[in-house]
Write a protein that holds these residues in place. Sequence first.
Motif, PDB file in Angstrom:
ATOM      1  N   ALA A 328       0.842  -1.207   0.000  1.00 17.95           N
ATOM      2  CA  ALA A 328       0.000   0.000   0.000  1.00 17.95           C
ATOM      3  C   ALA A 328       0.875   1.255   0.000  1.00 17.95           C
ATOM      4  CB  ALA A 328      -0.930  -0.015   1.209  1.00 17.95           C
ATOM      5  N   TYR A 371      -7.030   6.830   0.789  1.00 16.93           N
ATOM      6  CA  TYR A 371      -8.203   6.035   0.402  1.00 16.93           C
ATOM      7  C   TYR A 371      -8.446   6.075  -1.111  1.00 16.93           C
ATOM      8  CZ  TYR A 371      -9.368   3.796   4.675  1.00 16.93           C
ATOM      9  OH  TYR A 371      -9.303   2.940   5.745  1.00 16.93           O
ATOM     10  N   TYR A 374      -6.163   3.461  -2.349  1.00 16.67           N
ATOM     11  CA  TYR A 374      -6.753   2.123  -2.178  1.00 16.67           C
ATOM     12  C   TYR A 374      -7.747   1.834  -3.301  1.00 16.67           C
ATOM     13  CZ  TYR A 374      -5.114   1.550   2.687  1.00 16.67           C
ATOM     14  OH  TYR A 374      -4.359   1.404   3.812  1.00 16.67           O
ATOM     15  N   PRO A 378      -5.784  -0.776  -6.652  1.00 14.66           N
ATOM     16  CA  PRO A 378      -6.247  -1.872  -5.795  1.00 14.66           C
ATOM     17  C   PRO A 378      -5.401  -3.133  -5.972  1.00 14.66           C
ATOM     18  CG  PRO A 378      -7.654  -1.677  -7.704  1.00 14.66           C
ATOM     19  CD  PRO A 378      -6.556  -0.679  -7.896  1.00 14.66           C
ATOM     20  N   ASN A 413     -14.394  -0.905  -7.001  1.00 12.08           N
ATOM     21  CA  ASN A 413     -13.740   0.405  -6.886  1.00 12.08           C
ATOM     22  C   ASN A 413     -13.830   1.219  -8.181  1.00 12.08           C
ATOM     23  OD1 ASN A 413     -12.915  -0.652  -4.493  1.00 12.08           O
ATOM     24  ND2 ASN A 413     -10.720  -0.519  -4.872  1.00 12.08           N
ATOM     25  N   PRO A 445     -11.420  -1.870   1.025  1.00 10.77           N
ATOM     26  CA  PRO A 445     -10.126  -2.491   0.716  1.00 10.77           C
ATOM     27  C   PRO A 445      -9.745  -3.594   1.696  1.00 10.77           C
ATOM     28  CG  PRO A 445      -9.825  -0.273   1.623  1.00 10.77           C
ATOM     29  CD  PRO A 445     -11.287  -0.468   1.446  1.00 10.77           C
ATOM     30  N   ASP A 460      -4.132   1.227   8.933  1.00 13.90           N
ATOM     31  CA  ASP A 460      -4.463   2.644   8.688  1.00 13.90           C
ATOM     32  C   ASP A 460      -3.432   3.563   9.354  1.00 13.90           C
ATOM     33  OD1 ASP A 460      -6.562   2.849   6.973  1.00 13.90           O
ATOM     34  OD2 ASP A 460      -8.131   2.970   8.496  1.00 13.90           O
TER      35      ASP A 460
END
Length: 524
Positions: A328, A371, A374, A378, A413, A445, A460
Amino acid sequence: MLIEVGALCVSLSVLRWFLTRKKHANIPHLLPEVPLKEDGPFYVVKGLIEGQNLPMYSYPVLDTFFGLFKINLHVINDPVKSKEVFSKSEAVGGHSEMYGWWHILVEYRQIVKGRKAETMSLDHFAVLRGHERGDAKGTKIAKLCRKRLMELAAKKKNEPKWIAKVDSQIPWLVEQFKKEGENGTKPIDTFSLTMPAAMTVVMDFAMDIDLSKHSDYRDRICKYANCALESIVKLDKKKLIFMSIPSWLRKLIPLKYWPEWVAYLQGLYDDILDLQDMHNESWKVGDEATSLLAILQTDHAQGKMEEWDVVNTMQQLTMTAADTTAGAVSGIMISLARFPKVQEKLYKILEVQDFRADEFKDCHFLQAVIYECYRYFPAIYRSLAHSITEKTEIMGETFEKDELICFGIAACNLNEKYFKDPFKFQPERFLNENGEFSKSPYLQPFNTGKRSCPGLILADIEVFHFTKHLIKHFEFKLHKDHPMPVVETEEGWLNFWSRKCHDTPKHHHLQPKERKFLLVPRLN
Ligand code: HEM
């Protein structure tokens, strides 16, 4: 003679028809334009995006021996329905499709009499044990492991501790990026460095051990984790045949014919047991339990779980927590390099506040960027496959025990039903009219429900703080020798991703064609 041959042929055809018959005539199949053996995450995502309007699709994750050995994965392509199914259904909580992988590891360890092999058992799968009505004890243990992980991550008083763990990785990471990237002149793939940084944070969370002081363990564990992930996800024939052989027969096969990863991954157990001993040098049952390991060892001492549920939880964290978080963070840097205006805006917002943002609410735009990454990047393009644990009805269709179902994260998404102009990179879509971060219920996600990612809170925190620091230290820039197209259309979006098959390294996730970019130091 002719009649007998004819009868044999007919019987074989009937048998083949029976084994390969389509069980769910109503669920459309993804029709990949490439043969299955060359198929990869790209074709799955492309197919699901093309079939967005249908709430469920299926595709063969395996189709071998002339169709006799076939496994279909059913993908829920609707985020609202998926949330409902994975939250409410009692029957989607299994992971039996993965258990064969652990069985082989356990059996090998017992044959070679590896350390603590005598206390191992075939069903102490820890946090990944199935949630199923038929196995009340296993389900209770799986839920307890999961609860402990989530409770520890969620304790508000622990948050500064997790943040400090991320912060502690920054000087090392910055130095390594500068070194490998030759001070911003050489494009690099950041994943090989974000992975050990993320592994250090999660192992500190799990075991209260600072792996940066034990870099030999850290680097080995990262390699083991990559091998474990690739071997567990891959549906190669040798693994499947090996998993299908009855245990008593498998034990008769000389060890040199076992898949290579089985012997190699014993090292991961050995390292985890070493670290566990290291942890226990200054901790014993009855002392205050601050690490996940201490909490689970206390549970074990109270008879609430087995010894290998504790060890396997540690093993499973090495496999689930670092590769995802590191992927990520690397994905966010790549996205910011591709969208320099967003990068500049984020940098300026953070600069004005002197890069002070302890909590998400201290920089809503940063959280919105994360976000949007994300959503737009993806890499984890679908949830894990969940095995059905009992005959059940899902979205009007009857499923039998052991069929597989998952949520199609990426396709949702990029569905304009849920996200306006889905092929445009727009972090502002996650800000409300007051400029505050506002989550979309459609963006999942981490999936949702009983088997969603239990590491969400820690993830997070990590991603927010890693990104905040890295943008302070570097400008992320594309390099002409490693082009990453930035065309905000469906075709442009699809064009960015690698078309390589699932067997290619790292292709258990959706991977970009190009991963290398420049990290130009901002501060000297
Ligand atoms: C950005 C980082 C991460 C992402 C995007 C992510 C995403 C996911 C997803 C999509 C799943 C599958 C859920 C499902 O099949 O329903 C999952 C499972 C899991 N994740 Fe994460 N994850 C991340 C970080 C972490 C971290 C930091 C931890 C641990 C501290 C963790 C632990 C796990 C575990 C144990 C599972 C298996 C849960 C189960 O099957 O019950 N993950 N994750």
